[in-house]
Scaffold this motif. Structure first.
Motif, PDB file in Angstrom:
ATOM      1  N   LEU A   1       0.862  -1.181   0.000  1.00  0.00           N
ATOM      2  CA  LEU A   1       0.000   0.000   0.000  1.00  0.00           C
ATOM      3  C   LEU A   1       0.895   1.226   0.000  1.00  0.00           C
ATOM      4  O   LEU A   1       1.652   1.449   0.950  1.00  0.00           O
ATOM      5  CB  LEU A   1      -0.908  -0.003   1.233  1.00  0.00           C
ATOM      6  N   ASN A   2       0.842   1.987  -1.077  1.00  0.00           N
ATOM      7  CA  ASN A   2       1.716   3.156  -1.250  1.00  0.00           C
ATOM      8  C   ASN A   2       3.191   2.794  -1.062  1.00  0.00           C
ATOM      9  O   ASN A   2       3.971   3.546  -0.466  1.00  0.00           O
ATOM     10  CB  ASN A   2       1.318   4.271  -0.274  1.00  0.00           C
ATOM     11  N   GLY A   3       3.542   1.600  -1.551  1.00  0.00           N
ATOM     12  CA  GLY A   3       4.933   1.156  -1.500  1.00  0.00           C
ATOM     13  C   GLY A   3       5.352   0.489  -0.209  1.00  0.00           C
ATOM     14  O   GLY A   3       6.496   0.042  -0.083  1.00  0.00           O
ATOM     15  N   LYS A   4       4.438   0.383   0.766  1.00  0.00           N
ATOM     16  CA  LYS A   4       4.767  -0.229   2.050  1.00  0.00           C
ATOM     17  C   LYS A   4       4.041  -1.567   2.181  1.00  0.00           C
ATOM     18  O   LYS A   4       2.847  -1.660   1.897  1.00  0.00           O
ATOM     19  CB  LYS A   4       4.370   0.693   3.200  1.00  0.00           C
ATOM     20  N   PRO A   5       4.751  -2.625   2.618  1.00  0.00           N
ATOM     21  CA  PRO A   5       4.113  -3.944   2.719  1.00  0.00           C
ATOM     22  C   PRO A   5       3.069  -3.990   3.830  1.00  0.00           C
ATOM     23  O   PRO A   5       3.210  -3.344   4.876  1.00  0.00           O
ATOM     24  CB  PRO A   5       5.296  -4.869   3.038  1.00  0.00           C
TER      25      PRO A   5
ATOM     26  N   GLY B   1      -3.788 -10.499   7.166  1.00  0.00           N
ATOM     27  CA  GLY B   1      -4.909 -10.571   8.096  1.00  0.00           C
ATOM     28  C   GLY B   1      -5.312  -9.264   8.738  1.00  0.00           C
ATOM     29  O   GLY B   1      -6.320  -9.208   9.447  1.00  0.00           O
ATOM     30  N   GLU B   2      -4.563  -8.188   8.521  1.00  0.00           N
ATOM     31  CA  GLU B   2      -4.900  -6.904   9.125  1.00  0.00           C
ATOM     32  C   GLU B   2      -5.732  -6.053   8.165  1.00  0.00           C
ATOM     33  O   GLU B   2      -5.493  -6.053   6.954  1.00  0.00           O
ATOM     34  CB  GLU B   2      -3.632  -6.136   9.520  1.00  0.00           C
ATOM     35  N   ASN B   3      -6.698  -5.320   8.731  1.00  0.00           N
ATOM     36  CA  ASN B   3      -7.519  -4.408   7.930  1.00  0.00           C
ATOM     37  C   ASN B   3      -6.810  -3.061   7.816  1.00  0.00           C
ATOM     38  O   ASN B   3      -6.354  -2.506   8.826  1.00  0.00           O
ATOM     39  CB  ASN B   3      -8.893  -4.210   8.562  1.00  0.00           C
ATOM     40  N   HIS B   4      -6.712  -2.549   6.603  1.00  0.00           N
ATOM     41  CA  HIS B   4      -6.055  -1.265   6.377  1.00  0.00           C
ATOM     42  C   HIS B   4      -7.015  -0.319   5.672  1.00  0.00           C
ATOM     43  O   HIS B   4      -7.622  -0.672   4.656  1.00  0.00           O
ATOM     44  CB  HIS B   4      -4.788  -1.451   5.540  1.00  0.00           C
ATOM     45  N   LEU B   5      -7.142   0.880   6.231  1.00  0.00           N
ATOM     46  CA  LEU B   5      -8.035   1.892   5.671  1.00  0.00           C
ATOM     47  C   LEU B   5      -7.479   2.397   4.341  1.00  0.00           C
ATOM     48  O   LEU B   5      -6.282   2.665   4.214  1.00  0.00           O
ATOM     49  CB  LEU B   5      -8.180   3.056   6.647  1.00  0.00           C
ATOM     50  N   LEU B   6      -8.354   2.534   3.352  1.00  0.00           N
ATOM     51  CA  LEU B   6      -7.971   3.046   2.045  1.00  0.00           C
ATOM     52  C   LEU B   6      -8.457   4.482   1.877  1.00  0.00           C
ATOM     53  O   LEU B   6      -9.555   4.831   2.324  1.00  0.00           O
ATOM     54  CB  LEU B   6      -8.561   2.183   0.923  1.00  0.00           C
TER      55      LEU B   6
END
Length: 237
Positions: free
Chosen positions: A171-175, A179-184
């Motif tokens: 996400l934006n170049g970062k791994p 299993g974790e939820n990440h806000l977009l």
């Protein structure tokens, strides 16, 4: 004698320097201010009134600020100034995950400016992967069959989760951790399977009036310029 000529040399007022203690405004400034006060109401009325002498007779001669279209209530502005996420939730837009590329020669026409593959995000989780069963089919062979899932929750926030067994999501170049939820957020970029990946997906918002049923998660389709009035035709992958 030198002080006498200072005024002519642009250095003070010469022998009249003592006048400064009274702080008398410059006559030109006073006259200019008077002219502005007298003429500005008429100028603004002419400009804001739309110069209605030159309008067609069928058109209204004036409009009011309160007549403008209101997307949000004024009472919500304070909330939007404090919380960017609230503004995104209230926007009349659909969220997309989109990969764009230059159109191929056989798909270029007068209304196309790019080809895109992607999906709209909804409350139903969409699977992203290299499997034909995935809602968003990835071209990169390094991606897992069911690599990740994306969805939009009841509040209107969008999330991505990397599924177990995949080879990586960026996400934006970062791994991202599995299993974790990440806000977009709008303009976020996503890569699957490798970094850099052959396909880079971007999170975008599209006004509901421009929504098209032609967006395809399996193949690239032509995206027309401006309002979409027809279903895009698929092009070769």
């Amino acid at each position: 004698m030198a002080s006498t000529y200072k005024a002519y040399l642009g250095e003070g007022l010469g022998p009249l320097e003592w006048i400064k203690q009274y702080q008398i405004p410059h006559p030109g400034r006073v006259i200019g201010r008077i002219i502005l006060h007298l003429t500005m109401p008429g100028v603004l009325g002419w400009v804001l009134g739309g110069n209605n002498a030159h309008l067609e007779r069928a058109r209204p001669s004036s409009c009011r600020i309160e007549d403008r279209l209101k997307v949000f209530s004024e009472s919500d502005f304070a909330t939007f100034m404090r919380d960017d996420q609230e503004l995104l939730r209230a926007a009349h837009a659909r969220w997309m995950l989109l990969c764009e590329r230059e159109p191929s020669c056989d798909s270029v026409d007068a209304t196309s400016n790019s080809e895109a593959k992607g999906i709209y995000l909804s409350s139903t989780p969409a699977v992203i992967g290299s499997s034909e069963d995935a809602q968003l089919l990835l071209a990169d062979s390094a991606a897992a069959g069911e690599h990740a899932k994306v969805w939009r929750d009841d509040k209107g926030d969008c999330y991505i989760q990397t599924l177990p067994g995949c080879t990586g999501t960026w996400l934006n170049g970062k791994p991202l951790r599995v299993g974790e939820n990440h806000l977009l957020l709008p303009q976020d970029t996503l890569e699957f399977g490798a970094h850099p990946a052959s396909e880079v997906y971007k999170v975008k918002m599209q006004h509901v009036s421009l929504e098209s049923g032609g967006l395809n998660g399996k193949n690239y389709t032509v995206i027309p310029v401006g309002h979409q009035t027809k279903t895009p035709s698929p092009v070769a992958a």
